[in-house]
Design an enzyme around this catalytic site. Sequence first.
Site, PDB file in Angstrom:
ATOM      1  CG  ASP A   1      -3.080  -0.726  -2.269  1.00 25.80           C
ATOM      2  OD1 ASP A   1      -3.167   0.419  -1.795  1.00 25.80           O
ATOM      3  OD2 ASP A   1      -3.584  -1.718  -1.713  1.00 25.80           O
TER       4      ASP A   1
ATOM      5  CB  SER B   1      -0.953  -0.036   1.199  1.00 25.07           C
ATOM      6  OG  SER B   1      -1.871   1.025   1.151  1.00 25.07           O
TER       7      SER B   1
ATOM      8  CG  ASP C   1      -4.003   3.778  -1.209  1.00 25.08           C
ATOM      9  OD1 ASP C   1      -4.527   3.568  -2.305  1.00 25.08           O
ATOM     10  OD2 ASP C   1      -4.143   3.010  -0.229  1.00 25.08           O
TER      11      ASP C   1
ATOM     12  CG  ASP D   1      -6.748  -0.105  -1.249  1.00 27.79           C
ATOM     13  OD1 ASP D   1      -6.041   0.915  -1.085  1.00 27.79           O
ATOM     14  OD2 ASP D   1      -6.743  -1.059  -0.446  1.00 27.79           O
TER      15      ASP D   1
END
Length: 454
Positions: free
Chosen positions: A245, A99, A243, A247
């Site tokens: 990743d 992340s 962010d 999501d």
Amino acid sequence: MAADLSQIVKAYDVRGVVPDQWDEVLAEQFGAAFARVTGADAIVVGHDMRPSSPGLSGAFARGAAALGVDVTQIGLCSTDQLYYASGALDLPGAMFTASHNPAQYNGIKMCRAGAAPVGQDTGLADIRALVERWAEEGAPAPAPTPGTLTRRDTLKDYAAYLRSLVDLSVIRPLKVVVDAGNGMGGHTVPTVFEGLPLTLVPMYFELDGTFPHHEANPLDPANIVDLQERVREEGADLGIAFDGDADRCFVVDERGDPVSPSAITALVAARELAKHGGSGTVIHNLITSWTVPEVVRENGGTPVRTRVGHSFIKEEMAKSGAIFGGEHSAHYYFRDFWNADTGMLAALHVLAALGGQDGPLSALVEQYDRYAGSGEINSTVADQRDRLAAIKAAYEGQDGVTLDELDGLTITTADWWFNVRASNTEPLLRLNAEARDQQTMEKVRDAALAIIRA
């Protein structure tokens, strides 16, 4: 390698420094353990843009294939794109990402078929136990016939599915600045936004897991400064930050001012309720604004309050059949997306809401931002329990004050509330406060902080 798995197997995922805490050898064992615990004949695997991600995800795939499991490798993707593949293909999935953590970190987010979460109580502890056993006894015997490794591109299908869930056919032209933070938003946004009446101003779309411009965590105000400036410079209608990743999404208005994730939760909740006939359950965690349950009720829905954390949200959504869920961390969950979180779908809702009327975003979100909030304030403490007990003692028994301990300690009155929660990983207490006006919020916040930091 001899790894201390207690340091890398977290409550909801695997995460640690590569290669110091884990490497491709361990990733291969995780792949085999994931195959064994899910009992699946086939799985899907994707990864982000971190330098270590292709090698780790490939090793994981080999570990699963060695036990006879067919592996679909979708390559570079956002975490919600992996959830899409898990849902659409009805396969357990593994996403390699850390992340917003720094470049030397990597991790695995795992799910069962249909994007159902894998956490400590739903398989992750069993996966860890297997890997630890194999570290001592040796790897499991390979299957007589190994599984296949097949590459598949799901980006266009993912984009088309998201676009099918939000009506963007009649929106007015908008100018939008998107800061991908050198993360996976740079990969997904061009395809998802393709053909929409948008003038896209891209920032940091180059995939670079070393994050050369800023940390890919838009909840930290320092990381959206560039976006805020660019929105003002461009005279854009809004800005969106993702962010690492991709999501989670964070929104700023036409003035460059941050829009509270609680306001986005309320806005999307109203739209999802309208889409589902003016009724349905909406999940919100206990540090979202009072505005959220108010808006849900005003639009015919039933709000349900949960603990902080995606596993609690997803569990409650599955139990209650909720149509939508939101967290103040900018995670947004949709029943139409297998109860999984997707910042991209939330972003499309914001674009549809803004583009469906003539006013600026700042005016649109005013109705969804009714109270004064402190944001999350972290304090390092020597003894978390002692400080929580001190807060409880200070407020318990006061007229008009209610206490609950659903998650940490929440103190509520008619005009304000605050919540204090202990971090699971650091010696911190996290404070969130809200009141009907700024002056009261500051007074409540400072009183709580005085006890916390005494």
